[in-house]
Design an enzyme around this catalytic site. Structure first.
Site, PDB file in Angstrom:
ATOM      1  N   GLY A  26      10.100  49.987   4.651  1.00 41.15           N
ATOM      2  CA  GLY A  26      10.847  50.151   3.412  1.00 41.15           C
ATOM      3  C   GLY A  26      11.455  48.839   2.950  1.00 41.15           C
TER       4      GLY A  26
ATOM      5  N   ARG B  98      -6.952  58.238   2.216  1.00 40.03           N
ATOM      6  CA  ARG B  98      -7.646  59.454   1.796  1.00 40.03           C
ATOM      7  C   ARG B  98      -8.384  59.230   0.482  1.00 40.03           C
ATOM      8  NH1 ARG B  98      -5.709  64.048   4.522  1.00 40.03           N
ATOM      9  NH2 ARG B  98      -3.959  63.594   5.915  1.00 40.03           N
TER      10      ARG B  98
ATOM     11  N   ALA C 270      13.701  55.297  -4.885  1.00 40.65           N
ATOM     12  CA  ALA C 270      14.150  56.681  -4.705  1.00 40.65           C
ATOM     13  C   ALA C 270      15.358  56.903  -5.593  1.00 40.65           C
ATOM     14  CB  ALA C 270      14.497  56.960  -3.246  1.00 40.65           C
ATOM     15  N   ALA C 271      15.653  58.169  -5.826  1.00 42.69           N
ATOM     16  CA  ALA C 271      16.848  58.518  -6.590  1.00 42.69           C
ATOM     17  C   ALA C 271      18.075  58.450  -5.692  1.00 42.69           C
ATOM     18  CB  ALA C 271      16.699  59.923  -7.179  1.00 42.69           C
TER      19      ALA C 271
ATOM     20  N   GLU D 219     -27.988  36.381  10.421  1.00 39.59           N
ATOM     21  CA  GLU D 219     -29.171  35.572  10.663  1.00 39.59           C
ATOM     22  C   GLU D 219     -30.138  36.276  11.619  1.00 39.59           C
ATOM     23  OE1 GLU D 219     -25.640  32.658  10.311  1.00 39.59           O
ATOM     24  OE2 GLU D 219     -26.031  34.729  10.931  1.00 39.59           O
TER      25      GLU D 219
ATOM     26  N   CYS E 166     -22.922  30.624  13.338  1.00 40.97           N
ATOM     27  CA  CYS E 166     -22.000  30.384  14.452  1.00 40.97           C
ATOM     28  C   CYS E 166     -22.703  29.619  15.565  1.00 40.97           C
ATOM     29  CB  CYS E 166     -21.424  31.702  14.964  1.00 40.97           C
ATOM     30  SG  CYS E 166     -22.631  32.735  15.830  1.00 40.97           S
TER      31      CYS E 166
ATOM     32  N   GLU F  83       4.107  48.409   3.775  1.00 43.57           N
ATOM     33  CA  GLU F  83       4.416  49.447   2.795  1.00 43.57           C
ATOM     34  C   GLU F  83       5.901  49.793   2.707  1.00 43.57           C
ATOM     35  OE1 GLU F  83       2.344  52.957   2.248  1.00 43.57           O
ATOM     36  OE2 GLU F  83       0.432  51.991   1.845  1.00 43.57           O
TER      37      GLU F  83
ATOM     38  N   LEU G 185      12.179  46.105   5.704  1.00 44.71           N
ATOM     39  CA  LEU G 185      10.993  45.432   6.236  1.00 44.71           C
ATOM     40  C   LEU G 185      10.391  44.504   5.191  1.00 44.71           C
ATOM     41  CD1 LEU G 185       9.136  45.289   8.735  1.00 44.71           C
ATOM     42  CD2 LEU G 185       7.694  47.005   7.627  1.00 44.71           C
ATOM     43  N   ALA G 186      10.353  44.951   3.939  1.00 49.66           N
ATOM     44  CA  ALA G 186       9.821  44.102   2.868  1.00 49.66           C
ATOM     45  C   ALA G 186      10.629  42.817   2.756  1.00 49.66           C
ATOM     46  CB  ALA G 186       9.845  44.862   1.543  1.00 49.66           C
TER      47      ALA G 186
END
Length: 378
Positions: free
Chosen positions: A300, A238, A193-194, A81, A107, A298, A303-304
């Site tokens: 691992g 990136r 992961a493998a 504004e 506001c 993200e 945490l997820a």
């Protein structure tokens, strides 16, 4: 005819008819609607993330012509504004009797800048059209302040478009905590992961570039200390050329173990924050104090699972590659689910092909309401 509190005329009552109330869109002029659509556009010139919302404002003169427009450029800068009023002043145009068309309720508090309500009143604005009422209890009350000063105020015009513009900022304010997106990148059988621990790269370049675009839109990225030691991530955003974006998200490590001195997290990128806890609610409390609005979890798997078990995941972005491993760590650790009826179920919001991969965006469904059991008399 009479006039409503918004200043729009109302038709005479029909004897015996049920009372009706006009939709907000029916109480504004075509010029005001067009100005609000323009305000929604200019608002997108503001930053995509940060503690403050993206807001746009268009000023219409007494004759209905545009006399100024502005948007909020980020924390500490003039609100939309005030920017629009400054634009009108640069054009040498009068704002007395003007209409301010704005995407978010002006506001009514003093923070890094002064109240927008007072700036509008000082400029002689006599009508205000708003898309979304401000849900922030600190900043709300602008519409009431303006009405008390004799300004006609209409709220809720193009509200769906306004809420879409505000995105995760709005949902964060409504929840009283950062909005949480859980990101997964898995094989078709749910492995990250493998069996030998190799994980680069499960998904394609196209999917990874898309994930970096997501990182560029959030305020913070979180991983556990286990992921730091296993994957040594940089947690940077990136572009396709591999160059760092100008604005980098806060890098958050969750857990009690120390971050290795040689970790890539100490390199170029956003600020590094170590939250020494295993409690997701505590993580969100700390980040909320830092005005983080959007957190990307993200990794691992532990945490997820912790965020899911706590019911603190608002959205899941699952990048799925057409790869089968048959063994290796799963994307999510134990959720404590022992029967299918207790599974965490999600509603799919979108499916986007990314080269050979697919991105599934889904939101967790609320847990079912327990069925009351009949009481037995003794």
């Amino acid at each position: 005819m009479t006039s409503t509190a918004t200043g729009a005329p109302t038709p005479p009552a029909v004897p015996g008819a049920a009372p009706t109330s006009a939709a907000p869109e029916d109480t504004v002029t075509p010029a005001e609607t067009a100005a609000l659509r323009q305000a929604l556009l200019v608002a997108r010139r503001g930053p995509r993330h940060g503690p403050n919302p993206r807001v746009g404002c268009v000023l219409l003169g007494a004759g209905g012509a545009v006399v100024g427009e502005g948007w909020h450029a980020g924390a500490g800068t003039p609100h939309a504004e005030v920017a629009a009023l400054a634009d009108a002043a640069r054009r040498g145009l009068d704002t007395t009797g003007a209409t301010a068309v704005v995407t978010l309720e002006p506001c009514n508090h003093t923070g890094r800048t002064g109240p927008c309500t007072e700036a509008l009143l000082a400029a002689g604005v006599r009508r205000v059209v708003v898309a979304v009422p401000d849900p922030n209890p600190v900043a709300a009350g602008g519409a009431d302040r303006l009405r008390q000063a004799g300004v006609d105020v209409v709220t809720g015009v193009l509200q769906d478009e306004g809420r879409t513009l505000l995105g995760t900022w709005l949902r964060s304010v409504e929840r009283g905590r950062p909005f949480v997106t859980l990101k997964l990148a898995t094989t078709l059988d749910g492995r990250v992961a493998a069996a030998d621990g190799t994980s680069r790269w499960i998904t394609s370049d196209v999917a990874r570039h898309h994930a970096h675009d997501l990182r560029a839109e959030v305020d913070a990225i979180a991983v556990g200390t286990g992921t730091v030691r296993t994957d040594d991530p940089a947690l940077t955003a990136r572009n396709a050329a591999g160059e760092l974006h100008t604005d980098q998200p806060l890098r958050v490590v969750v857990g009690h173990r120390d971050i290795p001195a040689g970790a890539r997290l100490h390199g170029p990128g956003g600020e590094l924050l170590h939250v020494r806890t295993h409690d997701p609610a505590e993580v969100l409390r700390v980040l909320g104090e830092r005005e983080v609005r959007h957190l990307l979890v993200e990794g691992g798997p532990i945490l997820a699972a912790a965020f899911l078990r706590a019911g603190l995941v608002d959205e899941v972005h699952a990048y799925v590659a057409p790869v089968l491993l048959g063994a290796g760590p799963a994307a999510i650790a134990d959720l404590g689910v022992t029967t299918l009826g207790d599974a965490v179920r999600l509603t799919t919001r979108s499916v986007l092909p990314l080269g050979p991969d697919v991105l599934v965006v889904a939101t967790p469904e609320p847990p079912p309401t327990p069925t009351p059991q009949p009481t037995q008399e003794a």
